[in-house]
Design a protein around this motif. Sequence first.
Motif, mmCIF file in Angstrom:
data_model
loop_
_atom_site.group_PDB
_atom_site.id
_atom_site.type_symbol
_atom_site.label_atom_id
_atom_site.label_comp_id
_atom_site.label_asym_id
_atom_site.label_seq_id
_atom_site.Cartn_x
_atom_site.Cartn_y
_atom_site.Cartn_z
ATOM 1 N N ASN A 44 -11.342 -4.592 2.324
ATOM 2 C CA ASN A 44 -10.945 -6.186 2.682
ATOM 3 C C ASN A 44 -11.559 -6.780 1.041
ATOM 4 O O ASN A 44 -12.892 -6.361 0.732
ATOM 5 C CB ASN A 44 -10.841 -6.934 2.933
ATOM 6 C CG ASN A 44 -10.359 -7.999 2.781
ATOM 7 O OD1 ASN A 44 -8.998 -8.134 2.053
ATOM 8 N ND2 ASN A 44 -10.229 -9.122 3.346
ATOM 9 N N ASP A 45 -11.147 -6.581 0.096
ATOM 10 C CA ASP A 45 -12.035 -7.898 -1.110
ATOM 11 C C ASP A 45 -11.350 -8.963 -1.443
ATOM 12 O O ASP A 45 -9.632 -9.164 -1.259
ATOM 13 C CB ASP A 45 -11.755 -6.993 -1.745
ATOM 14 C CG ASP A 45 -10.480 -6.579 -2.538
ATOM 15 O OD1 ASP A 45 -10.131 -7.592 -3.559
ATOM 16 O OD2 ASP A 45 -10.876 -5.180 -2.746
ATOM 17 N N ASP A 46 -11.369 -10.327 -2.178
ATOM 18 C CA ASP A 46 -10.973 -11.313 -1.887
ATOM 19 C C ASP A 46 -10.340 -11.537 -3.750
ATOM 20 O O ASP A 46 -10.164 -12.926 -3.904
ATOM 21 C CB ASP A 46 -12.306 -12.263 -2.269
ATOM 22 C CG ASP A 46 -13.023 -12.842 -0.893
ATOM 23 O OD1 ASP A 46 -12.248 -12.483 0.087
ATOM 24 O OD2 ASP A 46 -14.379 -13.033 -1.087
ATOM 25 N N ILE A 69 2.993 -2.906 5.223
ATOM 26 C CA ILE A 69 2.634 -4.806 5.755
ATOM 27 C C ILE A 69 0.631 -4.626 6.718
ATOM 28 O O ILE A 69 0.481 -5.708 6.989
ATOM 29 C CB ILE A 69 4.040 -5.634 5.898
ATOM 30 C CG1 ILE A 69 3.843 -5.419 4.698
ATOM 31 C CG2 ILE A 69 3.362 -7.057 6.172
ATOM 32 C CD1 ILE A 69 5.644 -5.897 4.689
ATOM 33 N N ALA A 70 1.703 -3.574 8.223
ATOM 34 C CA ALA A 70 0.185 -3.820 8.992
ATOM 35 C C ALA A 70 -0.728 -3.124 8.807
ATOM 36 O O ALA A 70 -1.697 -4.072 9.195
ATOM 37 C CB ALA A 70 1.707 -2.641 10.333
ATOM 38 N N ILE A 71 -1.082 -2.126 7.981
ATOM 39 C CA ILE A 71 -1.898 -1.449 7.267
ATOM 40 C C ILE A 71 -2.870 -2.629 6.748
ATOM 41 O O ILE A 71 -4.259 -2.777 6.761
ATOM 42 C CB ILE A 71 -1.514 -0.536 7.125
ATOM 43 C CG1 ILE A 71 -1.811 0.354 7.436
ATOM 44 C CG2 ILE A 71 -3.365 -0.180 6.143
ATOM 45 C CD1 ILE A 71 -1.879 2.034 7.119
ATOM 46 N N MET A 72 -2.089 -3.100 5.913
ATOM 47 C CA MET A 72 -2.508 -4.504 4.632
ATOM 48 C C MET A 72 -2.764 -5.717 5.348
ATOM 49 O O MET A 72 -4.009 -6.706 5.761
ATOM 50 C CB MET A 72 -1.547 -4.367 3.802
ATOM 51 C CG MET A 72 -1.574 -5.760 2.637
ATOM 52 S SD MET A 72 -1.995 -7.573 3.345
ATOM 53 C CE MET A 72 -0.013 -7.849 3.780
ATOM 54 N N SER A 73 -2.577 -6.233 6.108
ATOM 55 C CA SER A 73 -3.052 -7.560 7.742
ATOM 56 C C SER A 73 -3.672 -7.114 8.151
ATOM 57 O O SER A 73 -4.867 -7.791 8.826
ATOM 58 C CB SER A 73 -1.922 -7.558 8.343
ATOM 59 O OG SER A 73 -0.571 -8.632 8.002
ATOM 60 N N HIS A 74 -4.354 -5.647 8.412
ATOM 61 C CA HIS A 74 -5.298 -5.507 9.618
ATOM 62 C C HIS A 74 -6.277 -5.459 8.700
ATOM 63 O O HIS A 74 -7.655 -5.789 8.988
ATOM 64 C CB HIS A 74 -4.791 -3.944 10.390
ATOM 65 C CG HIS A 74 -5.741 -2.945 10.636
ATOM 66 N ND1 HIS A 74 -6.757 -3.381 12.450
ATOM 67 C CD2 HIS A 74 -6.826 -2.521 10.325
ATOM 68 C CE1 HIS A 74 -7.813 -3.168 12.645
ATOM 69 N NE2 HIS A 74 -8.155 -2.206 11.381
ATOM 70 N N ASN A 77 -7.850 -9.233 8.072
ATOM 71 C CA ASN A 77 -8.494 -9.499 9.204
ATOM 72 C C ASN A 77 -9.437 -9.134 9.826
ATOM 73 O O ASN A 77 -9.827 -9.696 10.356
ATOM 74 C CB ASN A 77 -6.780 -9.725 10.248
ATOM 75 C CG ASN A 77 -5.612 -10.424 9.774
ATOM 76 O OD1 ASN A 77 -6.334 -11.568 9.244
ATOM 77 N ND2 ASN A 77 -4.463 -9.829 10.606
ATOM 78 N N HIS A 78 -9.415 -7.963 9.554
ATOM 79 C CA HIS A 78 -10.416 -7.477 10.311
ATOM 80 C C HIS A 78 -11.677 -6.710 9.255
ATOM 81 O O HIS A 78 -12.655 -5.939 9.104
ATOM 82 C CB HIS A 78 -10.146 -5.868 10.839
ATOM 83 C CG HIS A 78 -9.238 -6.623 12.131
ATOM 84 N ND1 HIS A 78 -8.371 -6.894 12.315
ATOM 85 C CD2 HIS A 78 -9.922 -6.729 13.033
ATOM 86 C CE1 HIS A 78 -7.690 -6.785 13.597
ATOM 87 N NE2 HIS A 78 -8.916 -7.562 13.806
ATOM 88 N N GLY A 79 -11.469 -6.548 7.491
ATOM 89 C CA GLY A 79 -12.353 -6.326 6.461
ATOM 90 C C GLY A 79 -11.933 -4.806 6.353
ATOM 91 O O GLY A 79 -12.635 -4.067 5.066
ATOM 92 N N ILE A 80 -11.407 -3.506 7.485
ATOM 93 C CA ILE A 80 -11.390 -3.029 6.684
ATOM 94 C C ILE A 80 -10.698 -1.977 7.859
ATOM 95 O O ILE A 80 -9.966 -3.170 8.370
ATOM 96 C CB ILE A 80 -12.734 -2.148 7.069
ATOM 97 C CG1 ILE A 80 -12.879 -0.257 6.557
ATOM 98 C CG2 ILE A 80 -12.917 -1.894 8.238
ATOM 99 C CD1 ILE A 80 -14.063 0.137 6.590
#
Length: 120
Positions: A44-46, A69-74, A77-80
Amino acid sequence: MVIRLADDKKPPARRGDSERQTGLVLDERTRTKKPPMYKVLLHNDDYTTREFVVWVLQTVFHKDEGAAIAIMSHVHNHGIGVAGIYTFEVAETKVTKTMALAKAQQFPLQLSIEPTDESD
């Protein structure tokens, strides 16, 4: 004309006969070992947009929209998160392609490769 040999006499050995072995023939099967598998991890990045991450997961990693979408949300929310599990060469190719696409769009998206915990 028929020539008969005594039981104790053998015909002259042909070339290569001395290397032949007699007895039971066993077929030795070679089992191909499955190649080690590697996880492709998205970080994840900002700055990288969610839409771009979903698009990459669909085009590079061949995920359907719901899975992307599920992977992107994970990841958000979790950073990786795991984008997929592949052999090393395939994982490396997917990372290289994704990083080039992100760079072309000026996104700092980062990915990494990590061995799976499977021990077969």
